[in-house]
Scaffold this motif. Structure first.
Motif, short mmCIF file in Angstrom:
data_model
loop_
_atom_site.label_atom_id
_atom_site.label_comp_id
_atom_site.label_asym_id
_atom_site.label_seq_id
_atom_site.Cartn_x
_atom_site.Cartn_y
_atom_site.Cartn_z
N GLU A 237 3.61 79.02 83.57
CA GLU A 237 3.00 78.34 82.43
C GLU A 237 1.97 77.32 82.88
OE1 GLU A 237 3.82 79.05 79.32
OE2 GLU A 237 5.70 80.17 79.52
N GLN B 127 14.94 79.25 85.57
CA GLN B 127 13.71 78.46 85.38
C GLN B 127 13.71 77.24 86.29
OE1 GLN B 127 12.67 77.75 81.35
NE2 GLN B 127 10.83 76.59 81.83
N ARG B 128 12.52 76.94 86.82
CA ARG B 128 12.27 75.71 87.56
C ARG B 128 10.88 75.21 87.18
NH1 ARG B 128 14.05 76.10 93.94
NH2 ARG B 128 16.31 76.31 93.64
N ARG C 56 7.51 74.79 85.69
CA ARG C 56 6.62 75.62 84.89
C ARG C 56 6.82 77.11 85.13
NH1 ARG C 56 1.56 75.31 86.53
NH2 ARG C 56 1.98 74.25 88.50
N SER D 13 -0.74 80.79 80.34
CA SER D 13 0.35 81.34 81.15
C SER D 13 -0.03 82.71 81.67
CB SER D 13 1.63 81.43 80.32
OG SER D 13 1.45 82.32 79.24
N SER E 208 9.38 80.59 85.41
CA SER E 208 10.65 81.21 85.01
C SER E 208 10.72 82.64 85.49
CB SER E 208 10.82 81.15 83.49
OG SER E 208 9.80 81.89 82.85
N VAL F 262 11.38 79.97 92.28
CA VAL F 262 12.40 80.19 91.26
C VAL F 262 13.21 81.43 91.63
CG1 VAL F 262 10.90 81.57 89.76
CG2 VAL F 262 12.83 80.33 88.76
N LYS G 32 13.11 86.46 84.92
CA LYS G 32 14.12 87.18 84.16
C LYS G 32 14.21 88.60 84.66
CE LYS G 32 15.86 87.80 79.48
NZ LYS G 32 15.64 87.51 78.05
#
Length: 466
Positions: free
Chosen positions: A89, A69-70, A72, A31, A74, A61, A76
């Motif tokens: 990821e 999240q969508r 692989r 990742s 994400s 995303v 924040k």
């Protein structure tokens, strides 16, 4: 030239703008995290990550997506810190390309372009750890993990047992289960290999020593590579003699000087250097910090003392670092040694009587001692102790010979001869010379005793019998 302008703006934190690293590199299968920083006016705005570097980029995303999240990817938003974080990821080679951090605005979005490169990377040296809080002594089962924290995925893990410098494959998994059924010998060594398309790396060795085995289970010590180098016994196997004492030296690294020293059997601590002056029962620890070693003494050895023990130290948790096997043997007596029990040294005769000791310095205990007087026809038993008292009342003839035997369950041995010559006998008193067969003049004196109604004086003169 528009994309050049975007890159320049993104790399410099300017008021009311967005910035991040303009180039990042990820590893295949792993990742990557991209931090997109912004100024305070953008806190309430929706943030997003999109594919492309122009205003026509495709949303991947957004912070408004469920859970942010969508697939692989994400996102924040940490408003207090003024940063939103994008995580991708399971990177693939086709993920390489241009992306953008974005902030939604009513008039025009704020964009910051990021170039993502995806590379293949060799595996790092795999790390070994026990999957249990107890890191040294185990009953029945413990699992050991092997993991390379760097390197392109997929990574393949293979466990081997080292047998006579050759590796024998036992598992194609990153987890190795150590259990009693796996152990066919007293000592075992295991290691794992991590590999990907870029190469392979070997782990440290996992060393296992069986300290107790029954029909259904076992207890074993396990340590990883150099972690056990803090303390080592001088020998991995020692032999003690039944009934006698044995001392075992354990050397340690200087950084362990102030640690509590331990002597253990199986998983139990028998004695600590910090408790009861380093003594418990028949066992004691003496710590010599100047020489970086501690010595363990076990007194009055018994058959049941045989087995595996460990030198160890106690820091934040109980750690055993080295094992030593103690064997108990039954040993025949050595040739018994005779000596005069007199003071000062080398004074064979003292006062009106002389005592002579008989001792075998080797041999299993208990040892039984018997004194005999040798006559022309036979040997006559005169004492069942290790000490013979010579005095005038013992002598019925002019010449006497005495010897002792030492015996245990393994056999018997006889001492040298003690030769006594009576040189003068005035009534009940006498003068005599006592000599051990191989002793020289310094071990032989004459005792002269003269009695009167008021005094009893002793005249001692050294004889030259060489």
């Amino acid at each position: 030239m528009m994309w050049i302008l975007i890159l320049l703006i993104c790399s410099i934190p300017v008021s009311s703008f967005l910035w991040t690293n303009t180039k990042v590199t990820g590893i295949v299968g792993r990742s990557i995290t991209i931090n997109c920083r912004y100024n305070s006016p953008f806190k309430p705005n929706m943030k997003y990550w999109c594919l492309g570097w122009t205003i026509q980029c495709s949303y991947l995303v957004r912070t408004t997506d469920p859970g942010g999240q969508r697939g692989r990817i994400s996102i924040k938003d940490y408003e207090a810190q003024g940063v939103f974080v994008v995580t991708m990821e399971d990177l693939r080679r086709e993920d390489a390309g241009w992306y953008s951090c974005g902030i939604d605005k009513q008039d025009s979005d704020q964009l910051c372009a990021v170039k993502l490169e995806v590379s293949d990377e060799p595996v790092s040296v795999p790390e070994i750890r026990f999957l249990t809080p107890n890191i040294w002594c185990f009953e029945n089962l413990v699992s050991v993990s092997c993991e390379s924290v760097q390197g392109s995925f997929p990574i393949r893990y293979t466990w081997y047992e080292r047998i006579r410098s050759v590796g024998s494959k036992i598992s194609e998994n990153n987890i190795l289960d150590l259990h009693c059924q796996l152990f066919k010998q007293q000592d075992h060594q295991y290691y794992c290999i991590a590999s990907n398309t870029q190469g392979e790396q070997y782990s440290e060795m996992v060393k296992v020593t069986i300290v107790h085995r029954s029909e259904r289970n076992c207890i074993f010590l396990a340590q990883i590579g150099s972690r056990g180098s803090g303390v080592v016994p001088v020998k991995s196997k020692v032999t003690g003699v039944l009934g006698r004492a044995i001392t075992i030296d354990c050397h340690y690294d200087q950084w362990l000087r102030w640690s509590v020293k331990l002597w253990m059997r199986q998983c139990s601590v028998l004695v600590k250097s910090s408790e009861h002056h380093g003594q418990r029962g028949r066992m004691s620890i003496t710590d010599n910090m100047t020489q970086n070693k501690f010595s363990v003494t076990m007194e009055d050895l018994r058959y049941e003392d045989a087995g595996w023990y460990s030198c160890g130290f106690d820091q934040s948790s109980l750690i055993s670092v080295s094992a030593v096997e103690l064997q108990i043997s039954d040993e025949p007596v050595s040739l018994p040694e005779l000596r005069f029990l007199s003071s000062p040294p080398n004074a064979s005769c003292f006062g009106s009587s002389v005592s002579i000791s008989c001792e075998s310095v080797q041999g299993s205990l208990p040892i039984h001692y018997t004194w005999y007087e040798r006559t022309p026809s036979e040997a006559s038993k005169i004492s069942n102790t290790s000490k013979l008292d010579l005095h005038c009342q013992s002598f019925t003839q002019k010449h006497h010979q005495y010897y002792c035997t030492a015996s245990n369950t393994q056999g018997e041995k006889s001492s040298e001869m003690v030769n006594v010559s009576v040189t003068h006998r005035p009534g009940e008193n006498c003068s005599y010379v006592a000599q051990i067969s191989t002793s020289g003049a310094d071990d032989c004196y004459e005792i002269s005793t003269v009695s009167s109604t008021t005094t009893n004086s002793i005249i001692m003169s050294q004889l030259d019998i060489r």
